[in-house]
Every structure is written in C-alpha cells, then in structure tokens.
Design an enzyme around this catalytic site. Sequence first.
Site, PDB file in Angstrom:
ATOM      1  N   TYR B 105       0.850  -1.197   0.000  1.00 26.60           N
ATOM      2  CA  TYR B 105       0.000   0.000   0.000  1.00 26.60           C
ATOM      3  C   TYR B 105       0.881   1.240   0.000  1.00 26.60           C
ATOM      4  O   TYR B 105       1.971   1.251   0.593  1.00 26.60           O
ATOM      5  CB  TYR B 105      -0.858   0.053   1.264  1.00 26.60           C
ATOM      6  CG  TYR B 105      -2.039  -0.879   1.281  1.00 26.60           C
ATOM      7  CD1 TYR B 105      -3.260  -0.494   0.752  1.00 26.60           C
ATOM      8  CD2 TYR B 105      -1.943  -2.143   1.854  1.00 26.60           C
ATOM      9  CE1 TYR B 105      -4.355  -1.344   0.791  1.00 26.60           C
ATOM     10  CE2 TYR B 105      -3.030  -3.000   1.894  1.00 26.60           C
ATOM     11  CZ  TYR B 105      -4.235  -2.590   1.361  1.00 26.60           C
ATOM     12  OH  TYR B 105      -5.320  -3.436   1.411  1.00 26.60           O
ATOM     13  N   TYR B 144      -0.384  -9.869   0.576  1.00 23.74           N
ATOM     14  CA  TYR B 144       0.666  -9.329   1.454  1.00 23.74           C
ATOM     15  C   TYR B 144       0.558  -9.966   2.841  1.00 23.74           C
ATOM     16  O   TYR B 144      -0.515 -10.395   3.269  1.00 23.74           O
ATOM     17  CB  TYR B 144       0.588  -7.802   1.541  1.00 23.74           C
ATOM     18  CG  TYR B 144      -0.716  -7.251   2.061  1.00 23.74           C
ATOM     19  CD1 TYR B 144      -0.953  -7.127   3.432  1.00 23.74           C
ATOM     20  CD2 TYR B 144      -1.721  -6.838   1.183  1.00 23.74           C
ATOM     21  CE1 TYR B 144      -2.143  -6.614   3.908  1.00 23.74           C
ATOM     22  CE2 TYR B 144      -2.922  -6.334   1.649  1.00 23.74           C
ATOM     23  CZ  TYR B 144      -3.128  -6.221   3.021  1.00 23.74           C
ATOM     24  OH  TYR B 144      -4.315  -5.725   3.478  1.00 23.74           O
ATOM     25  N   ARG B 154      -2.812 -11.878   3.654  1.00 22.11           N
ATOM     26  CA  ARG B 154      -4.137 -11.490   3.152  1.00 22.11           C
ATOM     27  C   ARG B 154      -4.280 -11.914   1.699  1.00 22.11           C
ATOM     28  O   ARG B 154      -3.387 -11.660   0.879  1.00 22.11           O
ATOM     29  CB  ARG B 154      -4.325  -9.964   3.208  1.00 22.11           C
ATOM     30  CG  ARG B 154      -4.506  -9.292   4.555  1.00 22.11           C
ATOM     31  CD  ARG B 154      -5.612  -9.811   5.456  1.00 22.11           C
ATOM     32  NE  ARG B 154      -6.873 -10.223   4.869  1.00 22.11           N
ATOM     33  CZ  ARG B 154      -7.838  -9.409   4.417  1.00 22.11           C
ATOM     34  NH1 ARG B 154      -7.703  -8.108   4.463  1.00 22.11           N
ATOM     35  NH2 ARG B 154      -8.972  -9.887   3.929  1.00 22.11           N
ATOM     36  N   HIS B 157      -7.163  -8.454  -2.558  1.00 21.89           N
ATOM     37  CA  HIS B 157      -8.486  -7.857  -2.354  1.00 21.89           C
ATOM     38  C   HIS B 157      -8.474  -6.377  -2.689  1.00 21.89           C
ATOM     39  O   HIS B 157      -7.429  -5.730  -2.697  1.00 21.89           O
ATOM     40  CB  HIS B 157      -8.947  -8.053  -0.905  1.00 21.89           C
ATOM     41  CG  HIS B 157      -8.067  -7.378   0.108  1.00 21.89           C
ATOM     42  ND1 HIS B 157      -6.941  -7.967   0.614  1.00 21.89           N
ATOM     43  CD2 HIS B 157      -8.139  -6.153   0.690  1.00 21.89           C
ATOM     44  CE1 HIS B 157      -6.357  -7.145   1.469  1.00 21.89           C
ATOM     45  NE2 HIS B 157      -7.052  -6.024   1.529  1.00 21.89           N
ATOM     46  N   HIS B 159     -10.668  -2.943  -1.398  1.00 22.65           N
ATOM     47  CA  HIS B 159     -11.649  -2.416  -0.440  1.00 22.65           C
ATOM     48  C   HIS B 159     -12.707  -1.603  -1.176  1.00 22.65           C
ATOM     49  O   HIS B 159     -12.377  -0.798  -2.056  1.00 22.65           O
ATOM     50  CB  HIS B 159     -10.961  -1.509   0.582  1.00 22.65           C
ATOM     51  CG  HIS B 159      -9.978  -2.224   1.457  1.00 22.65           C
ATOM     52  ND1 HIS B 159     -10.318  -2.748   2.679  1.00 22.65           N
ATOM     53  CD2 HIS B 159      -8.664  -2.513   1.287  1.00 22.65           C
ATOM     54  CE1 HIS B 159      -9.253  -3.321   3.223  1.00 22.65           C
ATOM     55  NE2 HIS B 159      -8.234  -3.180   2.397  1.00 22.65           N
TER      56      HIS B 159
END
Lengths: 188, 234
Positions: B105, B144, B154, B157, B159
């Site tokens: 991110y 990640y 995770r 995905h 959000h």
Amino acid sequence: MKKILTSSQTVGPFFHFGLKPIAVLSSEDIPGEKITITGAVLDGTGARVNDAMIEIWQANSRGKYDHPEDQQDRQTTPGFTGFGRVFVNGDGGFEIKTIKPGPVDWLEPGQQAPHINISLFARGVLRRMATRIYFADDPATGGDPVLNLIDGPGRRNTLLAQPVDGRPGAYTWNIVLKGEQETVFFEV
Amino acid sequence: MTKPTAYNREASETQPPLNHPGYGSTAERSPGKPLVLLPHSLSEITGPLYGQDSIGPNDHDLTRQHDGEPIGQRIIVAGKVTDENGRPVPDALIEIWQCNAAGRYIHEIDQHDAPLDPNFTGAGRCVTDGEGNYRFITIEPGAYPWGNHHNAWRPKHIHFSLFGNAFVTRLITQMYFPGDPLLELDPIYLSVPDAKAREGLVCAFDLENTVPGHALAYRFDIVLRGRDQTPMVG
C-alpha cells in the site's frame, strides 16, 4: 426471491488514502449553534485506538435532514449536507466541529432530542458500529425515546456529550469499544 | 410524528460477528454487551447523497492517475449495485482502495518489504449510473503478509465503500479474486458465517467485459439493504 446481502468486512488499517476526511461544517456561515466535540476512541484494555474512522450524519439546526425522504415541513440549509468524516489521530483522539442539530420527528407523536448519528470503522472492527451523540445539557435529552430504550442510566450516559465548563459550545465524548464504560452501540 | 418505511434487518448469517476469535484484533475492539435494537426513524432512513459533481474524470481509472502506467495485470472491475429486491441503486458513490501489484500500500504505515510503484496510488471513486452499474479500471493487487498469526497472508483484495440511500445501507467491504488459495486461510474472509454470502465477496471472471489486447475483466455485484415497501416521497 431476495438477493443475499453483501457482507461487511473490516475497513483495515490502510483506508486513509482511499477515503477522505470530510468536514461536516463546510463553511463558518452555516446557521446554527457552533459546537466542537472532542474525545478519543478506546479499546477494551483502555488503549487508544489510533486507526479508527468516524462518520457523522445529522440534521441541520432546524432538525431537517438533507434527504428527499425527510418530509418534515422544515427548510434544509444550502451548503450543509449533514455528513462528515473524521480520522482519529495517532493518539486515538478526534474533534468534530459542526452545528448543533435540532430535534427531529419520532415514530410516534413527539420529537427525538438533538442527536448526531455516528458510524465507527476500524481495523479489528468487522462491520460498522452505530451509535449516537446526545447533549447532556439539552433539556430534551432526558425524554428522548431512543435513550429510553436503553436499560439503566449508566449505559444511557455513555451517549451524552458533556459540556466543558467555561467554553460555550465545547463538549467531550469518548467512544469505548469494550469494557465497563462500554459505549452503547445500536443494531440498525 | 413521522413513521418512515423501515429497511429490512440484516440476515445475521450474511454479516460477520463483531467478535471473531480467528481475527485477533476483534477481541478488544468488539462490545461485550448486546447491541440495542433501534427502530428506523428519520435518522436511519436518511443518509448522505452524492452527485456526479464530486467525481473527477480519472477517478475511476487507477491506471491513469500518474504520468506513467503502473506495473501489473490491467483489469476492469465492474458490476451492478442493487438492493435485496433487485432494484438498482443509482447515483451511489463507490470508493475503492487497494495495494499495488507487489502487495504494498502507498500508506505510510505499511512496512511490508515490497516495492512501491511511483505510477500507482490505488484509490478510486465513481458513482453508479441510472441502472446501478459501475466500472473501474485498475491493476490486480498482490497478496501481502500481516501479523494476525504465524505466516498470515491477506488474499488479494480491493476495499469497497458504499453509502446507498440511507444511514442503514452504509457498507464497507472487500472484494476477493476467484481461485485464490489464501481465501480458505483468511480469518477476515472466513468471518462471514454463511458460505454463499462469503462467496458473494469473490468476483467472477468476466470474459464479455475484457478489452481484447488490453485488459482482463471481473464482475462484482453488490447488494445493499432494501425494504419491502416503496417509501412515499411527495
């Protein structure tokens, strides 16, 4: 046949660049009593939650929501949607600057006391937690039909923003996610 | 007095519990006391409404927000927002955010040892059209690691954040990708009790929406809370 409702998932810790803070008080010229609510978000250990997001939804000073389904015979305020979004700071603290909402109609004859509808999102919170802010110094608060759904004055008090002595319009209110002082959360 | 048309209550098996032992952070962040059932008054059936004016021309295209193109598999993510009765939800603001193709991110607190991409921020916005349809262009996010348990990862995905028409329709969720082996190991995905509801968070490969020679496509439909009666709006 009904479709299956999409499931909620946590907002996670990385939302700050995807969702933007939105000031509910878009201009100093919005009519109404200016208020500032400061507080912190705390977890079950008393630790400050430093990655929460708080959303605000409220009526204007006349008790009117800026929404077509609010059919009350009251005027909306140009430039005031009643929506805001704040991120807690690194110490779990937040500040909401807005105008005090007016009372709005209840399901039965009578009004709901002035209140702000709150949604809380955070890492470790799998779905939106809904609560309300009321004003401890408002005479209508004691008779509010929603507060009176809550068992016990101790629990009701968790929704009351407390005025700060000597600072007109200043209130304090904490959100406690778990524990003895746990804030009342609603199933909406 | 105003007695508005109430929304349907959420079917509990479609929504994760606030306290989910597999997801460690929920333990001290979930209430110990039961939620108080709130009847739907004006405060709950109203909510923030947005117009097209708040959306910029490249907000829906995460591959064109910088001078160069981001690294990664270009994908289209499109779908329809309806309520439980299948009625389209038009003019609904959708906000998305995601990590880059390497699983990093842009967020300052993300310390994962994977490269940032100078051409990718990972945030997008759009508003559904008159039939509830939306469309984003982005790149496929990476998986990640996270600290929930030993060797936790995770699944890939994106959000999603939506408002719908009311305070009660507010939804923040995550869209996952089909065939991801990490799904069955992920406590956040597995927090949804009902298997069919969980599968609803997984997008579907969408050959029809691919752009030949340019981008693959996935379909992700979103269902917000509805009500059985149509409200009176005069």
